[in-house]
Structure formats: structure tokens, C-alpha cells
Design an enzyme around this catalytic site. Structure first.
Site, PDB file in Angstrom:
ATOM      1  CG  HIS A  41      -1.844  -1.082   1.401  1.00  0.00           C
ATOM      2  ND1 HIS A  41      -1.681  -2.087   2.321  1.00  0.00           N
ATOM      3  CD2 HIS A  41      -2.994  -1.345   0.753  1.00  0.00           C
ATOM      4  CE1 HIS A  41      -2.684  -2.935   2.239  1.00  0.00           C
ATOM      5  NE2 HIS A  41      -3.503  -2.517   1.290  1.00  0.00           N
ATOM      6  CD  GLU A 152       0.567  -3.595 -12.586  1.00  0.00           C
ATOM      7  OE1 GLU A 152       1.511  -4.397 -12.444  1.00  0.00           O
ATOM      8  OE2 GLU A 152       0.476  -2.789 -13.526  1.00  0.00           O
TER       9      GLU A 152
END
Ligand code: PAF
Length: 288
Positions: A41, A152
């Protein structure tokens, strides 16, 4: 000592802050999360910092993307630690709404993307992407950033978000951030925390075997055979199940057996209480 990150909990307060930045001609990136933040993150936040003047991180464990019986209650909630991590890298703002702020009494609207939400993760979690599409639509409309960044690792999620943002003309640019991996290759995920040490030791083979499968496919092994062999290897070393493992085109996520067109091997497998996801492009760069 660094000033702790500013937290807003209502859409009104979020909009006030974003409007103040806009009034000065400054740009905004948003990183939607469900918290339990890890380096994956934080890398998205850092990408946002490169691309915009300010970064807003939302932290909201979204109930509508969990089906009954899934891990909504067990999902890690670590607001204080998350805010410390965001402060340490100089994030501008955390948007941490309550469930009632996002879904007030009487809320009855849905957002459904056809087709690509019923394959891969959607095969076993048929309502999951409705929940993701709904909450991400709401978060984007609440903040209206210039750019929003998603990892992704959840490749199908990224393609679904790109699709509805395009279909609904939401004026936000969607960007993918590269998968961040542990040293042993396991893709970082908040759900890795559910593994026992023994399962954690086995888990990196998921990435390793996927890369070996891609090498075999590029060297001429038929896709079905490479995938079947990889699934068996995972079961043999202690994975309980392979939920799916497929070669899909990018960005439409159609099944393909042709490694010469842009494609990814996308897979989900279960080890202990963790369902782990991974994906790799079908190119020489993925060879082990
Ligand atoms: O990837 C996630 O963490 C979530 O699915 C998202 C995009 C924040 C929506 O709740």
C-alpha cells in the site's frame, strides 16, 4: 516529531479539504484501501506522491464486497498503526468513514460491471466485484481526485475499475502500481497474516511455480498442460486448493492460449485460512 496525519471521517470534510487544494491549483491522488497497510500500500502512496501534489488514502473495510461467511469480521483493523505508517511517509490525508457514512439507512443503489466480474475471483465470489465497484465509485465521487491508484496484485479488480470508470465517464485517471513482494517472492497481502509459520514457508512457491509455468509456455508447452502441472505441484506441497489459474488477455481478461499477445497468468489458491492471489505477465521478464 512528525505531525500526525490529518484524518477526516465525513464526505463533507473530505470535499472541503480537496476543494481547498483545488482552489490553489494543486492536484490530488487517491489510494483506496481497506487498511492493514503494508509496504504494498505504501508504495502506492509513494507513487501518488510522485504524480500529484497531495495524496488521500481511504481506509474502509467495505462490507458489500464480502459475501456472508467470508472474512469480514476477521479482516484486520489496525487504524492507529496504519495512520502511523502514513504519517511516516508524509501522506496528506486519511479518509476513514464509518459504514453509515458510506451506506446510510435506505441505501439501495448498485454498480455492476458485466462479463469480466463473473470469471476468475468472480467465479467463486459472484457478488464481490459489485461491492468493489460500488464502493470505489462512491470513494471516487466523494474525493474526485485527478488520479486513483490500485495495486496490480488484484489485477482483475484493477481491470474492472478501469472499465466502469471508462463506462461511467468518471473524470479520474486510474493507474496500477506494481506488485510488492516479500524477499522470498510472496506478493504482499493483508491476508498473509492468517498463515501459520509452516504455511508461510510454503506460500512463496505460488509465485515460483507461476513463473516456471510461464517459462514452460514461452518454451512451447501448451497452456493447459503447463497450468495442470502447476496446480498439481501446488497441491502436492500443501495448498488446499487452486481456485483458478488461467491465462487471460490484457485488458479484456479473455481466455487465451496465445503467448504472443499481451496476457497474464492470473491465479488464486488457498493455504490454511489464506486465499492468496498472484499474477505475472506472460513475457520473458517473468522467467525465474
Ligand atoms: O483492494 C482493496 O483493498 C479494496 O478492494 C478496495 C479497492 C479498497 C475497495 O474496497
Amino acid at each position: 516529531m512528525q505531525t500526525p496525519i490529518k484524518i477526516v471521517r465525513t464526505i463533507d470534510d473530505l470535499r472541503k479539504q480537496v476543494s481547498a487544494w483545488r482552489a490553489k491549483g494543486e492536484t490530488v491522488a487517491m489510494v483506496p484501501t481497506m487498511g492493514a497497510l503494508h509496504q504494498g500500500h505504501l508504495s502506492l502512496v509513494q507513487l501518488g506522491q510522485e504524480k500529484a501534489d497531495h495524496v488521500v488514502v481511504s481506509i474502509f473495510v467495505n462490507p458489500t464486497q464480502f459475501a456472508p461467511g467470508e472474512d469480514l469480521d476477521a479482516y484486520p483493523r489496525t487504524e492507529a498503526e496504519d495512520c502511523e505508517k502514513l504519517t511516516a511517509i508524509g501522506t496528506d490525508l486519511a479518509f476513514i468513514p464509518s459504514a453509515n457514512e458510506i451506506y446510510p439507512e435506505g441505501f439501495s443503489t448498485s454498480v455492476t460491471v458485466g462479463g469480466m466480474t463473473q470469471i476468475l475471483c468472480g467465479g467463486t465470489r459472484p457478488t464481490h466485484f459489485d461491492g468493489v465497484s460500488l464502493v470505489v465509485t462512491k470513494l471516487l465521487l466523494a474525493c474526485l481526485p485527478d488520479i486513483a491508484i490500485f495495486g496490480e496484485k488484484d489485477y482483475q479488480q484493477l481491470m474492472v475499475i478501469k472499465r466502469f470508470v471508462r463506462d461511467l465517464n468518471i473524470p479520474v485517471q486510474i493507474e496500477g502500481g506494481a506488485i510488492i513482494r516479500e524477499k522470498d517472492g510472496l506478493a504482499m497481502s493483508s491476508r498473509n497474516e492468517y498463515m501459520t509459520p509452516k504455511q508461510r514457508a510454503i506460500a512463496p512457491n505460488f509465485a515460483k511455480f507461476l513463473r516456471e509455468a510461464i517459462a514452460d509456455i514461452l518454451d512451447g508447452t501448451p497452456v493447459d498442460a503447463a497450468i495442470a502441472a502447476t496446480e498439481q505441484k501446488l497441491l502436492d506441497i500443501g495448498f488446499q486448493s487452486v481456485d483458478y489459474m488461467e491465462m487471460r488477455t490484457v485488458p479484456d481478461l479473455e481466455l487465451t492460449t496465445d503467448p504472443s499477445q499481451p496476457a497474464r497468468i492470473i491465479a488464486a489458491a488457498t493455504i490454511g485460512k489464506s486465499r492468496i492471489l498472484d499474477n505475472w505477465p506472460v513475457t520473458d521478464a517473468s522467467r525465474p
